[in-house]
Design an enzyme around this catalytic site. Structure first.
Site, PDB file in Angstrom:
ATOM      1  N   HIS A   1      -1.099 -21.112   1.507  1.00 41.43           N
ATOM      2  CA  HIS A   1      -0.059 -20.165   1.871  1.00 41.43           C
ATOM      3  C   HIS A   1       0.831 -19.768   0.695  1.00 41.43           C
ATOM      4  O   HIS A   1       1.236 -18.615   0.585  1.00 41.43           O
ATOM      5  CB  HIS A   1       0.799 -20.735   3.008  1.00 41.43           C
ATOM      6  CG  HIS A   1       0.140 -20.646   4.347  1.00 41.43           C
ATOM      7  ND1 HIS A   1      -0.920 -21.441   4.701  1.00 41.43           N
ATOM      8  CD2 HIS A   1       0.380 -19.830   5.412  1.00 41.43           C
ATOM      9  CE1 HIS A   1      -1.316 -21.150   5.935  1.00 41.43           C
ATOM     10  NE2 HIS A   1      -0.540 -20.172   6.392  1.00 41.43           N
TER      11      HIS A   1
ATOM     12  N   TYR B   1       0.832  -1.201   0.000  1.00 41.68           N
ATOM     13  CA  TYR B   1       0.000   0.000   0.000  1.00 41.68           C
ATOM     14  C   TYR B   1       0.860   1.241   0.000  1.00 41.68           C
ATOM     15  O   TYR B   1       2.075   1.198   0.251  1.00 41.68           O
ATOM     16  CB  TYR B   1      -0.938   0.012   1.206  1.00 41.68           C
ATOM     17  CG  TYR B   1      -0.286   0.412   2.516  1.00 41.68           C
ATOM     18  CD1 TYR B   1      -0.412   1.712   3.011  1.00 41.68           C
ATOM     19  CD2 TYR B   1       0.458  -0.503   3.254  1.00 41.68           C
ATOM     20  CE1 TYR B   1       0.176   2.085   4.202  1.00 41.68           C
ATOM     21  CE2 TYR B   1       1.055  -0.134   4.454  1.00 41.68           C
ATOM     22  CZ  TYR B   1       0.911   1.153   4.924  1.00 41.68           C
ATOM     23  OH  TYR B   1       1.503   1.534   6.103  1.00 41.68           O
TER      24      TYR B   1
ATOM     25  N   LEU C   1      11.235   1.313   7.462  1.00 39.25           N
ATOM     26  CA  LEU C   1      10.681   1.732   6.180  1.00 39.25           C
ATOM     27  C   LEU C   1      11.338   3.055   5.802  1.00 39.25           C
ATOM     28  O   LEU C   1      11.374   3.988   6.609  1.00 39.25           O
ATOM     29  CB  LEU C   1       9.168   1.916   6.284  1.00 39.25           C
ATOM     30  CG  LEU C   1       8.475   2.343   4.984  1.00 39.25           C
ATOM     31  CD1 LEU C   1       8.480   1.198   3.975  1.00 39.25           C
ATOM     32  CD2 LEU C   1       7.054   2.808   5.257  1.00 39.25           C
TER      33      LEU C   1
ATOM     34  N   LYS D   1       6.680  -1.908   2.185  1.00 39.07           N
ATOM     35  CA  LYS D   1       5.449  -1.323   2.726  1.00 39.07           C
ATOM     36  C   LYS D   1       4.285  -2.279   2.467  1.00 39.07           C
ATOM     37  O   LYS D   1       3.519  -2.128   1.505  1.00 39.07           O
ATOM     38  CB  LYS D   1       5.183   0.057   2.108  1.00 39.07           C
ATOM     39  CG  LYS D   1       4.208   0.913   2.920  1.00 39.07           C
ATOM     40  CD  LYS D   1       4.219   2.340   2.432  1.00 39.07           C
ATOM     41  CE  LYS D   1       3.244   3.227   3.217  1.00 39.07           C
ATOM     42  NZ  LYS D   1       3.677   3.442   4.610  1.00 39.07           N
TER      43      LYS D   1
ATOM     44  N   GLU E   1      12.397   2.845  14.562  1.00 39.39           N
ATOM     45  CA  GLU E   1      11.500   3.870  14.015  1.00 39.39           C
ATOM     46  C   GLU E   1      10.222   3.905  14.827  1.00 39.39           C
ATOM     47  O   GLU E   1      10.025   3.112  15.742  1.00 39.39           O
ATOM     48  CB  GLU E   1      11.187   3.570  12.546  1.00 39.39           C
ATOM     49  CG  GLU E   1      10.491   2.254  12.314  1.00 39.39           C
ATOM     50  CD  GLU E   1      10.241   1.968  10.839  1.00 39.39           C
ATOM     51  OE1 GLU E   1      10.314   2.894  10.025  1.00 39.39           O
ATOM     52  OE2 GLU E   1       9.960   0.795  10.512  1.00 39.39           O
TER      53      GLU E   1
END
Length: 284
Positions: A101, A32, A200, A144, A176
């Protein structure tokens, strides 16, 4: 009427549906992006799209359309929802298939998106309280993905303790925030965790590093410890939603004198000038 993006078309929000066997729903098997919108224009669009392409490549998800087509659809989504200052969110899952899976054969990726109002924070210079949280996420935080449960648990801890963000750490090393990147200032130097698989590489993070370079603020991308965090002259977070936001309290400890620092405010002001240029260009 509010509209959403589904594949290559805009639909009324009430018609948006998720297939029970969509792999994003069952496995978090998707990617996303969330992009800030100022005066109807997407901000730092190119960086977000480059990261989307990288995320898709890392997870071996085929994009359902070209970046040009996606961009055009997002612009229409913003326009149809009459978004001035807001946020556009979109995700791409591997698609819907019987639950197994491993990657299913012959599955088509599913694109969905929305655009919402998101006014700028008028009081960000006052700074925020954060809490510390052990970083329990997987080891590919550089992608992400839709797998955000570790972030959710950290953010919930912050919420339960009256804080706005959780700063995560692996052992003694700060990584982070739950939904942001973390910076500290020591001796006039800007320090932030390097862009490896533990964090990220935020698009706002990259923009702020560029602003620092233009302002001749020394930058060091290296790991730093909890001890260094508590001893910092300044601290702040960056993200699409937070922009540049000072951190003035960590758990029960004030950062320095408990006020936003000089370098933090200098970067926040430079960020504001960039946003104002976008707004002026839209009006002209």
């Amino acid at each position: 009427m509010s509209f959403i993006l589904y594949q290559n078309q805009l639909l009324p929000r009430e018609k948006g549906k998720v297939d029970m066997e969509d792999r994003g729903y069952q496995f978090g098997d998707g990617i996303y992006e969330a992009i800030r919108v100022y005066s109807g224009q997407m901000f730092l669009l190119e960086g977000h799209m480059k990261r989307l392409v990288r995320s898709a490549r890392e997870l071996r998800i085929k994009l359902p359309c070209s970046i040009e087509n996606l961009t055009d659809n997002l612009k229409q989504l913003i326009k149809r929802n009459a978004i001035g200052d807001g946020m556009v969110y979109f995700q791409i899952t591997r698609g819907a298939a019987p639950r197994k899976h491993y990657f299913p054969d012959g599955v088509s990726p599913v694109l969905t998106g929305s655009a919402t109002l998101f006014p700028r924070d008028k009081h960000r210079e006052e700074g925020i309280k954060v809490v510390l949280a052990e970083d329990i996420r997987w080891l590919r935080c550089d992608i992400k993905t839709l797998n955000l449960l570790g972030n959710v648990l950290a953010k919930q801890k912050a919420h339960e303790n009256g804080a706005e963000e959780a700063i995560q750490h692996r052992g003694d090393i700060v990584t982070e925030g739950a939904s942001s990147n973390v910076f500290i200032v020591r001796g006039g130097k800007l320090i932030t965790h390097p862009a490896d698989h533990y964090i990220l590489n935020g698009i706002t993070r990259l923009f702020v590093l560029d602003l620092a370079s233009k302002l001749n603020i020394p930058v060091v991308e290296r790991t730093f410890t909890l001890e260094e965090l508590f001893a910092a002259d300044e601290a702040f977070i960056t993200s699409t939603g937070n922009e540049v936001k000072p951190v003035t309290q960590i758990d029960d400890h004030p950062v320095s004198d408990g006020k936003a620092g000089e370098i933090t405010l200098k970067l926040a002001e430079a960020f504001d000038r960039a946003v104002n240029r976008v707004k002026r260009a839209t009006l002209s």
